[in-house]
Design an enzyme around this catalytic site. Structure first.
Site, PDB file in Angstrom:
ATOM      1  N   SER A 142      23.789  44.481 -69.332  1.00  0.00           N
ATOM      2  CA  SER A 142      24.220  43.868 -70.562  1.00  0.00           C
ATOM      3  C   SER A 142      22.804  42.946 -70.744  1.00  0.00           C
ATOM      4  O   SER A 142      21.726  43.542 -70.907  1.00  0.00           O
ATOM      5  CB  SER A 142      25.433  42.903 -70.397  1.00  0.00           C
ATOM      6  OG  SER A 142      25.384  42.126 -71.476  1.00  0.00           O
ATOM      7  N   TYR A 144      22.908  42.851 -82.196  1.00  0.00           N
ATOM      8  CA  TYR A 144      22.430  43.081 -80.622  1.00  0.00           C
ATOM      9  C   TYR A 144      23.347  42.656 -79.632  1.00  0.00           C
ATOM     10  O   TYR A 144      24.208  43.157 -78.807  1.00  0.00           O
ATOM     11  CB  TYR A 144      20.837  42.880 -80.434  1.00  0.00           C
ATOM     12  CG  TYR A 144      20.797  43.234 -78.999  1.00  0.00           C
ATOM     13  CD1 TYR A 144      20.655  44.279 -78.458  1.00  0.00           C
ATOM     14  CD2 TYR A 144      20.279  41.934 -78.136  1.00  0.00           C
ATOM     15  CE1 TYR A 144      20.245  44.585 -77.157  1.00  0.00           C
ATOM     16  CE2 TYR A 144      20.212  42.200 -76.712  1.00  0.00           C
ATOM     17  CZ  TYR A 144      20.108  43.594 -76.206  1.00  0.00           C
ATOM     18  OH  TYR A 144      19.675  43.806 -74.844  1.00  0.00           O
ATOM     19  N   LYS A 159      26.323  43.965 -76.641  1.00  0.00           N
ATOM     20  CA  LYS A 159      26.468  43.618 -75.247  1.00  0.00           C
ATOM     21  C   LYS A 159      27.796  42.815 -74.956  1.00  0.00           C
ATOM     22  O   LYS A 159      28.357  42.675 -73.730  1.00  0.00           O
ATOM     23  CB  LYS A 159      25.250  42.669 -74.785  1.00  0.00           C
ATOM     24  CG  LYS A 159      23.809  43.390 -75.116  1.00  0.00           C
ATOM     25  CD  LYS A 159      23.840  44.602 -74.013  1.00  0.00           C
ATOM     26  CE  LYS A 159      22.711  45.419 -74.097  1.00  0.00           C
ATOM     27  NZ  LYS A 159      22.665  46.743 -73.359  1.00  0.00           N
TER      28      LYS A 159
END
Length: 285
Positions: free
Chosen positions: A141, A155, A159
């Protein structure tokens, strides 16, 4: 089929995105530690150039967005080494820009790799781990997987998805003797902020100059000056796998530790302020 134990290998690792960066460093550390490594990536030639040739190394072509390729790569791993003990879902890339600046095609491409690609590979590997009732799934992650901020919102959302998937895997796999860990690196001195690993949104909206714009400028200044040592990250992965009781989450870097502490404090304070309204929505009876 070759029995892993006959090869004298400690474990068999399957690592995606292994041709460069963190993936290649983890592969090198695992090989040096006496493990067999299935190094997966889009460019097999680049993997061999980086890692060399060894009986303990199996380079495999893998575009993680292709489910059939994922299944074929895992089958090749099992045929070569007998099983997969450790899966490292490392393949992925970033997108820098405000949420409004992030183009649909870039967002979808990133989700295809960071989320759906991770799922493709995980689904391909788990049957062999379940058959052995052992294994360790490690999902890479980010500091942005625990807390999001300006400039990396989309983004971070990929994650965040990886974090949720891993939490569920942890609960689902634990009774089967399989571990699941989400690793949360901070800023490490790799090529992540280069164009090879990070898309910078081409659209720039002036209204975001003080927020995501400032992050764009900071990323340029930070590139190759990040505080984290990637070789130490690779070494930490070996310690993680050797641990008898691996954690659900493993933050890496003092910047990640600080970010987690700051978010936890913020959430605690905000929850306390709004708890009366939050608790007012249950049925009275």
């Amino acid at each position: 089929m070759v029995d892993t134990q006959q090869g004298g290998f400690k474990r068999v690792w399957f690592i995606t995105g292994a041709s460069r960066g963190i993936g290649a460093l983890i592969a090198e550390a695992a090989l040096a530690d006496g493990n067999a490594v299935v190094a997966a990536g889009r460019n097999v030639k680049a993997i061999v150039e980086r890692l060399g040739e060894s009986p303990a190394l199996l380079p495999v072509a893998l575009d993680v967005t292709d489910e059939a390729q994922a299944k074929a790569a895992v089958q090749a791993a099992v045929e070569k080494f007998g099983r997969v003990d450790v899966l490292v879902n490392n393949a992925g890339f970033g997108l820098l820009g405000a949420v409004e600046e992030s183009a649909d095609k870039d967002v979808r491409r990133m989700y295809d790799t960071n989320v759906f690609g991770l799922l493709n590979v995980t689904r391909a590997v788990l049957p062999t781990m379940r058959a052995k009732r052992s294994g360790h799934v490690i999902n890479i992650s980010s500091i942005g997987g625990y807390r999001a901020g300006a400039g990396f919102g989309v983004y971070s959302s990929t994650k965040f998805a990886v974090e949720g998937i891993t939490e569920s895997l942890y609960a689902e796999l634990k009774p089967l003797g399989i571990h699941a860990t989400v690793v949360e690196p901070g800023y490490f001195r790799t090529d992540f902020l280069d164009g090879s690993s990070l898309i910078v949104a081409p659209e720039v909206i002036d209204d975001y100059d003080e927020t995501s714009g400032a992050v764009r400028r900071k990323a340029t200044q930070m590139n190759h000056n990040q505080p984290g040592d990637p070789k130490k990250l690779a070494a930490a992965m070996l310690k993680l796998v050797d641990a008898p009781t691996p954690p659900l989450r493993l933050p890496l870097g003092t910047d990640t530790l600080a970010a987690i502490a700051a978010k936890n404090e913020y959430v605690t304070q905000e929850t306390e302020i709004w708890k009366e309204l939050s608790g007012s929505t249950d049925f009275a009876d």
